[in-house]
Design a protein around this motif. Structure first.
Motif, PDB file in Angstrom:
ATOM      1  N   PRO A 190      24.259  21.668  42.339  1.00  0.00           N
ATOM      2  CA  PRO A 190      23.714  21.400  41.008  1.00  0.00           C
ATOM      3  C   PRO A 190      22.981  20.054  40.984  1.00  0.00           C
ATOM      4  O   PRO A 190      23.173  19.235  41.883  1.00  0.00           O
ATOM      5  CB  PRO A 190      24.976  21.362  40.133  1.00  0.00           C
ATOM      6  CG  PRO A 190      26.035  20.845  41.051  1.00  0.00           C
ATOM      7  CD  PRO A 190      25.722  21.401  42.405  1.00  0.00           C
ATOM      8  N   PRO A 191      22.160  19.798  39.957  1.00  0.00           N
ATOM      9  CA  PRO A 191      21.429  18.535  39.904  1.00  0.00           C
ATOM     10  C   PRO A 191      22.353  17.333  39.751  1.00  0.00           C
ATOM     11  O   PRO A 191      22.047  16.235  40.230  1.00  0.00           O
ATOM     12  CB  PRO A 191      20.510  18.688  38.691  1.00  0.00           C
ATOM     13  CG  PRO A 191      20.913  19.933  38.003  1.00  0.00           C
ATOM     14  CD  PRO A 191      21.792  20.727  38.890  1.00  0.00           C
ATOM     15  N   ASN A 192      23.501  17.540  39.119  1.00  0.00           N
ATOM     16  CA  ASN A 192      24.500  16.484  38.944  1.00  0.00           C
ATOM     17  C   ASN A 192      25.874  17.042  39.293  1.00  0.00           C
ATOM     18  O   ASN A 192      26.142  18.223  39.112  1.00  0.00           O
ATOM     19  CB  ASN A 192      24.507  15.969  37.495  1.00  0.00           C
ATOM     20  CG  ASN A 192      23.176  15.370  37.090  1.00  0.00           C
ATOM     21  OD1 ASN A 192      22.726  14.405  37.681  1.00  0.00           O
ATOM     22  ND2 ASN A 192      22.525  15.972  36.098  1.00  0.00           N
ATOM     23  N   GLY A 193      26.742  16.166  39.784  1.00  0.00           N
ATOM     24  CA  GLY A 193      28.067  16.627  40.160  1.00  0.00           C
ATOM     25  C   GLY A 193      28.005  17.413  41.460  1.00  0.00           C
ATOM     26  O   GLY A 193      27.104  17.231  42.272  1.00  0.00           O
ATOM     27  N   THR A 194      28.975  18.312  41.640  1.00  0.00           N
ATOM     28  CA  THR A 194      29.042  19.104  42.865  1.00  0.00           C
ATOM     29  C   THR A 194      29.323  20.565  42.539  1.00  0.00           C
ATOM     30  O   THR A 194      29.585  20.921  41.384  1.00  0.00           O
ATOM     31  CB  THR A 194      30.174  18.593  43.783  1.00  0.00           C
ATOM     32  OG1 THR A 194      31.443  18.915  43.181  1.00  0.00           O
ATOM     33  CG2 THR A 194      30.071  17.090  44.007  1.00  0.00           C
ATOM     34  N   VAL A 195      29.295  21.404  43.575  1.00  0.00           N
ATOM     35  CA  VAL A 195      29.584  22.826  43.377  1.00  0.00           C
ATOM     36  C   VAL A 195      31.029  23.042  42.937  1.00  0.00           C
ATOM     37  O   VAL A 195      31.362  24.088  42.383  1.00  0.00           O
ATOM     38  CB  VAL A 195      29.316  23.625  44.665  1.00  0.00           C
ATOM     39  CG1 VAL A 195      27.846  23.644  44.999  1.00  0.00           C
ATOM     40  CG2 VAL A 195      30.120  23.062  45.838  1.00  0.00           C
ATOM     41  N   PHE A 196      31.892  22.047  43.179  1.00  0.00           N
ATOM     42  CA  PHE A 196      33.292  22.187  42.790  1.00  0.00           C
ATOM     43  C   PHE A 196      33.469  22.187  41.279  1.00  0.00           C
ATOM     44  O   PHE A 196      34.397  22.795  40.762  1.00  0.00           O
ATOM     45  CB  PHE A 196      34.125  21.065  43.410  1.00  0.00           C
ATOM     46  CG  PHE A 196      34.197  21.134  44.905  1.00  0.00           C
ATOM     47  CD1 PHE A 196      35.059  22.000  45.547  1.00  0.00           C
ATOM     48  CD2 PHE A 196      33.373  20.341  45.687  1.00  0.00           C
ATOM     49  CE1 PHE A 196      35.121  22.076  46.923  1.00  0.00           C
ATOM     50  CE2 PHE A 196      33.424  20.400  47.063  1.00  0.00           C
ATOM     51  CZ  PHE A 196      34.297  21.278  47.691  1.00  0.00           C
ATOM     52  N   ASN A 197      32.577  21.470  40.577  1.00  0.00           N
ATOM     53  CA  ASN A 197      32.708  21.460  39.104  1.00  0.00           C
ATOM     54  C   ASN A 197      31.573  22.217  38.416  1.00  0.00           C
ATOM     55  O   ASN A 197      31.446  22.164  37.198  1.00  0.00           O
ATOM     56  CB  ASN A 197      32.770  20.015  38.565  1.00  0.00           C
ATOM     57  CG  ASN A 197      31.674  19.128  39.121  1.00  0.00           C
ATOM     58  OD1 ASN A 197      30.556  19.569  39.271  1.00  0.00           O
ATOM     59  ND2 ASN A 197      32.025  17.883  39.415  1.00  0.00           N
ATOM     60  N   ASP A 198      30.727  22.906  39.179  1.00  0.00           N
ATOM     61  CA  ASP A 198      29.672  23.728  38.587  1.00  0.00           C
ATOM     62  C   ASP A 198      29.469  24.982  39.439  1.00  0.00           C
ATOM     63  O   ASP A 198      28.483  25.110  40.166  1.00  0.00           O
ATOM     64  CB  ASP A 198      28.367  22.946  38.481  1.00  0.00           C
ATOM     65  CG  ASP A 198      27.293  23.712  37.715  1.00  0.00           C
ATOM     66  OD1 ASP A 198      27.573  24.853  37.277  1.00  0.00           O
ATOM     67  OD2 ASP A 198      26.176  23.194  37.580  1.00  0.00           O
ATOM     68  N   PRO A 199      30.406  25.921  39.374  1.00  0.00           N
ATOM     69  CA  PRO A 199      30.325  27.133  40.212  1.00  0.00           C
ATOM     70  C   PRO A 199      29.125  28.026  39.903  1.00  0.00           C
ATOM     71  O   PRO A 199      28.775  28.886  40.717  1.00  0.00           O
ATOM     72  CB  PRO A 199      31.648  27.857  39.910  1.00  0.00           C
ATOM     73  CG  PRO A 199      32.121  27.296  38.618  1.00  0.00           C
ATOM     74  CD  PRO A 199      31.629  25.896  38.547  1.00  0.00           C
ATOM     75  N   THR A 200      28.470  27.821  38.727  1.00  0.00           N
ATOM     76  CA  THR A 200      27.284  28.632  38.425  1.00  0.00           C
ATOM     77  C   THR A 200      26.138  28.320  39.395  1.00  0.00           C
ATOM     78  O   THR A 200      25.168  29.069  39.477  1.00  0.00           O
ATOM     79  CB  THR A 200      26.795  28.379  36.992  1.00  0.00           C
ATOM     80  OG1 THR A 200      26.409  26.996  36.849  1.00  0.00           O
ATOM     81  CG2 THR A 200      27.884  28.695  35.977  1.00  0.00           C
ATOM     82  N   SER A 201      26.278  27.222  40.114  1.00  0.00           N
ATOM     83  CA  SER A 201      25.241  26.865  41.088  1.00  0.00           C
ATOM     84  C   SER A 201      25.069  27.947  42.139  1.00  0.00           C
ATOM     85  O   SER A 201      23.963  28.145  42.661  1.00  0.00           O
ATOM     86  CB  SER A 201      25.591  25.551  41.782  1.00  0.00           C
ATOM     87  OG  SER A 201      25.700  24.500  40.854  1.00  0.00           O
TER      88      SER A 201
END
Length: 414
Positions: A190-201
């Motif tokens: 994702p543009p910010n954070g990581t895939v761990f807190n944005d699984p929609t990525s």
């Protein structure tokens, strides 16, 4: 909801990794390609990742990055139904540069490089070279953030990362500049954070990968269309027509020549061909090896006419080669006539045409290179000769051809 159900769980990285854990991960990665042998595995998607070894906790050669890479490969397989390749696919005893051949090699098919972003990525010279290869190949590059707090550009791939003594070669400096220029501006998922807190990525990633593959297929279709049209109206195969490019003939020029020599009703202007034939004494010799015997007299007459029209000295007319050369011999003859028979390819680690033919089991081309007296003792960056490449890859016919031609079986790569 269906998509989220198919997404493999993001792995929980253990506090310490053993060598056996690393072996298990590599075995799982190998299982993803099914029964396809490694030498025939050229998928459309490739992954670049750094091992991210934690010196105080992980065994040598293993680290959390291996879990991230395996997770991404499983994601592509289970959700996108896409086969992929990464450093996990390369046996630890083999040269990691085998992976680069999946990006820029003769048989490379990859159109997408997914880059797993961790802090260690920006300390890894192999990752730098993989990204550079993808840039050179015109691939779609998609950065995916598995870690936060990544280093800023000024701290990425610094001198201490690229050289043990801190002295970076000019080549490495140019590579770093190129990668920073092309890779740093790309938007991460994702543009910010990581895939761990944005699984929609992951869903967005699959969409972007599939879109890039579709666009690549459309480009290939557009490029193939005119070739197919040309080959249907010409007695000469497209690869023979393409052979004229080393002679600095434009595509239209080669078509003009073919039109003139094939009795087309509407003969195109051959002014560019005339200029080439009158200035380059090697051109008639090569062209006559392509033409059928029935066209030789017409070709000789054309040369005479061109001389009279152009006022230049008529090049020597070379008698037809007998027996007729094979396609491979024709192409190698062009290399020889342009002094490129032993030219080292810097992108391919200074491999010569003989290296490439031996490595790719191209027996016909290798025999043509031997016939035209190519240097069989040339060494690439790793000091490998063509004989080493044939032996390493198990290409027995190439091996026998090289030995029969007198290749040094005592050569060492040290």
């Amino acid at each position: 909801a269906s998509f989220q159900q198919d997404v493999p769980s993001i792995p929980l990285v253990p506090p310490a990794m053993t060598q056996q854990m690393g072996n298990d991960i590599q075995n799982q990665a190998a299982a993803l390609r099914g029964h396809v042998p490694m030498e025939k595995h050229f998928p459309l998607v490739a992954l670049s990742y750094a091992t991210s070894r934690r010196p105080e906790h992980d065994a040598k050669g293993v680290g959390p990055g291996m879990y991230y890479a395996l997770h991404m490969m499983m994601l592509l397989q289970s959700v996108g139904h896409l086969s992929s390749i990464s450093g996990l696919s390369i046996n630890s005893a083999e040269d990691w540069k085998i992976f680069l051949l999946r990006l820029i090699g003769f048989d490379a098919r990859a159109v997408v490089l997914i880059v797993i972003q961790t802090s260690a990525l920006y300390r890894s010279k192999p990752c730098l070279l993989e990204i550079e290869a993808a840039i050179d190949a015109g691939m779609t590059i998609i950065p995916v953030r598995y870690e936060d707090n990544l280093p800023p550009p000024r701290q990425q791939w610094t001198a201490e990362h690229l050289s043990k003594d801190g002295k970076v070669s000019t080549s490495d400096q140019l590579t770093r500049i190129k990668v920073l220029k092309h890779f740093s501006p790309l938007n991460s998922l994702p543009p910010n954070g990581t895939v761990f807190n944005d699984p929609t990525s992951f869903q967005k990633l699959i969409i972007r990968v599939q879109q890039a593959i579709r666009e690549s297929e459309q480009v290939e279709t557009q490029q193939e269309s005119p070739v197919k049209k040309e080959s249907s109206s010409s007695p000469f195969p497209p690869d023979i027509v393409a052979m004229f490019s080393p002679l600095k003939l434009k595509e239209t020029t080669s078509n003009n020549l073919m039109s003139h020599l094939c009795d087309k009703q509407e003969c195109a202007d051959v002014s560019e061909v005339r200029s080439l034939l009158l200035k380059d004494s090697k051109a008639p010799e090569i062209i006559k090896t392509i033409l059928p015997p029935s066209k030789h007299e017409k070709f000789n007459n054309m040369l005479t006419t061109m001389k009279n029209q152009g006022g230049a000295e008529e090049p020597e007319v070379i008698q037809p080669v007998s027996p007729v050369m094979s396609k491979e011999e024709l192409l190698v003859s062009v290399l020889a006539k342009n002094n490129k028979l032993n030219e080292a390819d810097e992108i391919q680690f200074n491999k010569t045409p003989s290296h490439k033919a031996a490595n790719n089991n191209d027996v016909k081309t290798l025999k043509a290179l031997i016939k035209f007296k190519a240097n069989l003792e040339s060494q690439d960056n790793d000091k490998y000769t063509p004989l080493h490449g044939a032996a390493y890859n198990g290409h027995n016919e190439c091996l026998v051809s090289l030995l029969d031609a007198g290749a040094n079986k005592e050569a060492v790569n040290k």
